[in-house]
Design a protein around this motif. Structure first.
Motif, PDB file in Angstrom:
ATOM      1  N   TYR A  74      -6.257  -4.349  -1.143  1.00 47.17           N
ATOM      2  CA  TYR A  74      -7.265  -4.185  -0.096  1.00 47.17           C
ATOM      3  C   TYR A  74      -8.653  -4.588  -0.596  1.00 47.17           C
ATOM      4  O   TYR A  74      -9.363  -5.359   0.062  1.00 47.17           O
ATOM      5  CB  TYR A  74      -7.277  -2.738   0.412  1.00 47.17           C
ATOM      6  N   VAL A 146      -8.431  -7.331   7.904  1.00 42.78           N
ATOM      7  CA  VAL A 146      -8.740  -6.529   6.716  1.00 42.78           C
ATOM      8  C   VAL A 146      -9.040  -5.088   7.147  1.00 42.78           C
ATOM      9  O   VAL A 146      -8.604  -4.142   6.484  1.00 42.78           O
ATOM     10  CB  VAL A 146      -9.915  -7.133   5.912  1.00 42.78           C
ATOM     11  N   MET A 149      -5.816  -3.528   7.760  1.00 42.05           N
ATOM     12  CA  MET A 149      -5.197  -3.238   6.467  1.00 42.05           C
ATOM     13  C   MET A 149      -5.754  -1.920   5.929  1.00 42.05           C
ATOM     14  O   MET A 149      -5.009  -1.090   5.412  1.00 42.05           O
ATOM     15  CB  MET A 149      -5.497  -4.375   5.479  1.00 42.05           C
ATOM     16  N   ARG A 150      -7.050  -1.731   6.081  1.00 43.47           N
ATOM     17  CA  ARG A 150      -7.698  -0.507   5.614  1.00 43.47           C
ATOM     18  C   ARG A 150      -7.151   0.712   6.358  1.00 43.47           C
ATOM     19  O   ARG A 150      -6.866   1.743   5.743  1.00 43.47           O
ATOM     20  CB  ARG A 150      -9.213  -0.610   5.805  1.00 43.47           C
ATOM     21  N   LEU A 153      -3.731   1.502   5.067  1.00 46.34           N
ATOM     22  CA  LEU A 153      -3.843   2.047   3.719  1.00 46.34           C
ATOM     23  C   LEU A 153      -4.320   3.494   3.770  1.00 46.34           C
ATOM     24  O   LEU A 153      -3.812   4.342   3.041  1.00 46.34           O
ATOM     25  CB  LEU A 153      -4.811   1.197   2.889  1.00 46.34           C
TER      26      LEU A 153
END
Length: 160
Positions: A74, A146, A149-150, A153
């Motif tokens: 990440y 992104v 993705m965060r 995560l």
């Protein structure tokens, strides 16, 4: 020095002067991690504390994010692809708009992220490698992806 300049050709003088200008600070490998951070990330994130309401803090967070392989992926993706969208950092909501930093070499990007990791409390600090950066560079995604993705995560490993 003056006598030296009188005894060499104009071409050699030019080469000598260019070497004086370029060699001491012109190569990125001679730039300290603090310099690389300050001239790239520090413009917005300042000393690591960010800017209340607009730029998330980095201090005390990067080492904790980098503690997992997914976290390192990440972080490398953030630097190579930017991030755009709502995020929470240190419990505070941000509408993040971070540009990509693809102009940095893999070594420079890894140096910045590893240096930030070392500023945290995790000992030994997790390291982000050139290979981590190269993989993120090769996998180009949008800044919005992104942010997604965060979010994923954060569900798996709650982010600071």
């Amino acid at each position: 020095m003056r006598l030296f300049f009188h005894t060499i050709s104009a071409r050699k003088k030019l080469v000598f002067l260019l070497a004086l200008l370029v060699l001491p600070g012109g190569c990125s490998r001679h730039k300290s991690p603090r310099y690389l951070y300050g001239s790239n990330c520090g413009i917005c994130h300042h000393g690591g504390e960010g800017m209340a309401g607009s730029v998330p803090p980095l201090s005390g967070r990067i080492d904790r994010i980098a503690a997992t392989p997914e976290g390192r992926v990440y972080l490398a993706s953030v630097l190579m692809n930017g991030v755009s969208g709502p995020i929470r950092a240190a419990g505070v909501p941000y509408r993040a708009e971070m540009p990509l930093f693809r102009y940095l070499s893999d070594e420079e990007a890894a140096t910045i992220l590893s240096w930030l990791s070392q500023q945290g409390e995790t000992k030994p600090a997790p390291t982000i490698t050139r290979e981590d950066i190269a993989a993120a560079r090769a996998h180009r995604i949008s800044a919005g992806d992104v942010a997604d993705m965060r979010a994923k995560l954060d569900l798996k490993h709650p982010l600071p």
